[in-house]
Design a protein around this motif. Structure first.
Motif, PDB file in Angstrom:
ATOM      1  N   SER A 175     -10.642   4.171   0.791  1.00 38.03           N
ATOM      2  CA  SER A 175     -10.781   5.278  -0.300  1.00 38.03           C
ATOM      3  C   SER A 175      -9.568   6.503  -0.021  1.00 38.03           C
ATOM      4  N   GLU A 176      -8.775   6.328   1.052  1.00 35.77           N
ATOM      5  CA  GLU A 176      -7.871   7.088   1.369  1.00 35.77           C
ATOM      6  C   GLU A 176      -6.353   6.530   0.917  1.00 35.77           C
ATOM      7  N   LEU A 177      -6.263   5.409   0.307  1.00 31.69           N
ATOM      8  CA  LEU A 177      -5.150   4.795   0.223  1.00 31.69           C
ATOM      9  C   LEU A 177      -4.372   5.750  -0.944  1.00 31.69           C
ATOM     10  N   GLU A 178      -4.954   6.067  -2.017  1.00 36.06           N
ATOM     11  CA  GLU A 178      -4.083   6.772  -3.157  1.00 36.06           C
ATOM     12  C   GLU A 178      -3.522   8.102  -2.281  1.00 36.06           C
ATOM     13  N   SER A 179      -4.573   8.810  -1.688  1.00 40.24           N
ATOM     14  CA  SER A 179      -3.961   9.924  -1.179  1.00 40.24           C
ATOM     15  C   SER A 179      -2.926   9.798   0.043  1.00 40.24           C
ATOM     16  N   GLU A 180      -2.915   8.651   0.668  1.00 38.53           N
ATOM     17  CA  GLU A 180      -1.958   8.411   1.504  1.00 38.53           C
ATOM     18  C   GLU A 180      -0.458   8.046   0.942  1.00 38.53           C
ATOM     19  N   LEU A 181      -0.730   7.726  -0.306  1.00 41.75           N
ATOM     20  CA  LEU A 181       0.454   7.242  -1.172  1.00 41.75           C
ATOM     21  C   LEU A 181       1.306   8.628  -1.731  1.00 41.75           C
ATOM     22  N   GLU A 182       0.335   9.507  -1.794  1.00 41.28           N
ATOM     23  CA  GLU A 182       1.064  10.862  -2.055  1.00 41.28           C
ATOM     24  C   GLU A 182       1.814  11.427  -1.015  1.00 41.28           C
ATOM     25  N   VAL A 183       1.442  10.963   0.073  1.00 41.71           N
ATOM     26  CA  VAL A 183       2.489  11.453   1.296  1.00 41.71           C
ATOM     27  C   VAL A 183       3.666  10.667   1.361  1.00 41.71           C
ATOM     28  N   GLY A 184       3.758   9.567   1.067  1.00 41.04           N
ATOM     29  CA  GLY A 184       4.890   8.634   1.240  1.00 41.04           C
ATOM     30  C   GLY A 184       4.431   6.986   1.135  1.00 41.04           C
ATOM     31  N   PRO A 185       5.344   6.260   1.061  1.00 46.01           N
ATOM     32  CA  PRO A 185       5.164   4.809   1.083  1.00 46.01           C
ATOM     33  C   PRO A 185       4.287   4.137   2.253  1.00 46.01           C
ATOM     34  N   LEU A 186       3.484   3.059   2.270  1.00 45.15           N
ATOM     35  CA  LEU A 186       2.817   2.603   3.513  1.00 45.15           C
ATOM     36  C   LEU A 186       3.962   1.677   4.195  1.00 45.15           C
ATOM     37  N   PRO A 187       3.411   1.403   5.307  1.00 42.74           N
ATOM     38  CA  PRO A 187       4.560   0.402   5.946  1.00 42.74           C
ATOM     39  C   PRO A 187       4.463  -1.128   5.214  1.00 42.74           C
ATOM     40  N   TYR A 188       5.318  -1.841   5.431  1.00 46.67           N
ATOM     41  CA  TYR A 188       5.274  -3.119   4.889  1.00 46.67           C
ATOM     42  C   TYR A 188       4.098  -3.855   5.368  1.00 46.67           C
ATOM     43  N   LEU A 189       4.204  -3.935   6.731  1.00 43.10           N
ATOM     44  CA  LEU A 189       3.143  -4.694   7.450  1.00 43.10           C
ATOM     45  C   LEU A 189       1.527  -3.915   7.502  1.00 43.10           C
ATOM     46  N   SER A 190       1.163  -3.680   6.602  1.00 41.96           N
ATOM     47  CA  SER A 190      -0.189  -3.076   6.564  1.00 41.96           C
ATOM     48  C   SER A 190      -0.997  -3.946   6.337  1.00 41.96           C
ATOM     49  N   THR A 191      -2.214  -3.980   6.814  1.00 37.84           N
ATOM     50  CA  THR A 191      -3.559  -5.067   6.692  1.00 37.84           C
ATOM     51  C   THR A 191      -4.780  -4.417   6.334  1.00 37.84           C
ATOM     52  N   LEU A 192      -5.580  -4.963   5.478  1.00 37.01           N
ATOM     53  CA  LEU A 192      -6.481  -4.624   4.660  1.00 37.01           C
ATOM     54  C   LEU A 192      -7.763  -5.421   5.096  1.00 37.01           C
ATOM     55  N   ILE A 193      -9.008  -5.039   5.225  1.00 37.76           N
ATOM     56  CA  ILE A 193     -10.105  -5.778   5.352  1.00 37.76           C
ATOM     57  C   ILE A 193     -11.244  -5.178   4.288  1.00 37.76           C
ATOM     58  N   ALA A 194     -11.577  -6.010   3.395  1.00 38.87           N
ATOM     59  CA  ALA A 194     -12.601  -5.708   2.468  1.00 38.87           C
ATOM     60  C   ALA A 194     -14.026  -6.599   3.039  1.00 38.87           C
ATOM     61  N   PRO A 195     -14.717  -5.915   3.627  1.00 37.28           N
ATOM     62  CA  PRO A 195     -15.860  -6.970   4.284  1.00 37.28           C
ATOM     63  C   PRO A 195     -16.866  -7.265   3.055  1.00 37.28           C
ATOM     64  N   ALA A 196     -17.310  -8.419   3.088  1.00 36.25           N
ATOM     65  CA  ALA A 196     -18.568  -9.068   2.113  1.00 36.25           C
ATOM     66  C   ALA A 196     -19.390  -7.953   2.020  1.00 36.25           C
ATOM     67  N   PRO A 197     -19.971  -7.920   0.772  1.00 33.01           N
ATOM     68  CA  PRO A 197     -21.030  -7.114   0.227  1.00 33.01           C
ATOM     69  C   PRO A 197     -22.387  -7.399   1.181  1.00 33.01           C
ATOM     70  N   ARG A 198     -23.155  -6.635   1.735  1.00 32.07           N
ATOM     71  CA  ARG A 198     -24.073  -7.002   2.757  1.00 32.07           C
ATOM     72  C   ARG A 198     -25.132  -6.013   2.313  1.00 32.07           C
ATOM     73  N   ASP A 199     -26.573  -6.492   2.772  1.00 31.48           N
ATOM     74  CA  ASP A 199     -27.627  -5.676   2.447  1.00 31.48           C
ATOM     75  C   ASP A 199     -28.168  -4.962   3.473  1.00 31.48           C
ATOM     76  N   GLY A 200     -27.283  -5.097   4.681  1.00 30.43           N
ATOM     77  CA  GLY A 200     -27.903  -4.456   5.973  1.00 30.43           C
ATOM     78  C   GLY A 200     -28.719  -5.195   6.742  1.00 30.43           C
TER      79      GLY A 200
END
Length: 247
Positions: free
Chosen positions: A216-241
């Protein structure tokens, strides 16, 4: 004398994440090759290797790691690297090639082994697995990669944000590699697929400049400057808990 080329995964940057087998392979090799860009600065693989072997046995070999458009220049760099490693194999019995992450996951070792194998008769090629960035990020952030029957999709965002969006529309966990230059498109893909909540990204894992944030902070981080090329993202599967709900 038998020639051996060993691709050794040295993890994402934290020297404590090199396996015991990896350390042994690095120490027993006659020469340890590390990839560098044409600017010749010390790379992450070399910085990790130097925790375990003396600098005198480390040899830098140039790869066009920052080349994304000029295929001829990139392949010329691969050819030159293969020639250099073939020369080293001719003078030494065993050459280890240190690569960040794992040598069988998006690694320059793949290209090097193919080239060296065509130049050195009866070359024996081996690999030692390494901890990947997605495993390290999962451990440091608390993100669970998979449960039960959930699929896991690994996407290099260099293939385009559309490939990532297609994966995010599926049911499982999605991991995105090398997305720094397309971070804005990644943020959009997460938002449009409803996968922002619970997603995390990180860079420089295990290093002093480590950064781990919620997606959720990605876009605000981009306002500060570009992200490092070797950035990694994890978007977990939707789960009901519920415990064991995906079995």
């Amino acid at each position: 004398m038998m020639s051996r080329l060993i691709g050794v995964g040295v993890g994402p940057g934290d020297p404590e994440l090199v396996t015991v087998k990896g350390v042994r392979a690095l120490r027993e090799a006659d020469v340890v090759v590390v990839p560098v860009m044409d600017t010749l600065e010390r790379g992450r693989a070399e910085a990790t290797v130097l925790h375990y072997v003396d600098a005198s046995k480390v040899v830098r070999v140039v790869f066009a790691l920052n080349e994304r458009t000029d295929r001829a220049r990139r392949e010329a760099a691969w050819d030159a690297a293969g020639d250099r490693v073939a020369e080293l194999l001719g003078r030494h019995g065993t050459v280890a090639f240190a690569t960040i992450g794992d040598p069988n996951v998006y690694s320059t070792f793949t290209y090097l082994a193919q080239t060296a194998g065509s130049l050195v008769p009866d070359l024996v090629v081996e690999t030692v697995p390494g901890i990947t960035a997605m495993q390290d990020l999962a451990a440091r952030s608390g993100a669970v990669l998979t449960e039960g029957t959930e699929p896991l999709t690994l996407v290099p965002v260099t293939a385009g944000a559309a490939v990532l969006k297609d994966a995010l529309e599926g049911p499982g966990t999605v991991v995105a590699y090398k997305f720094g230059r397309l971070a804005a498109e990644v943020a959009t893909a997460l938002r449009e697929t409803g996968r922002t909540e619970g997603a995390v990204w990180g860079s420089a894992l295990g290093l002093a400049e480590e950064s781990i944030r919620g997606a959720s902070e990605l876009e605000s981080e981009l306002e500060v400057g570009p992200l490092p090329y070797l950035s990694t993202l994890i978007a977990p599967a939707p789960r009901d808990g519920g415990r064991g709900g995906k079995l």
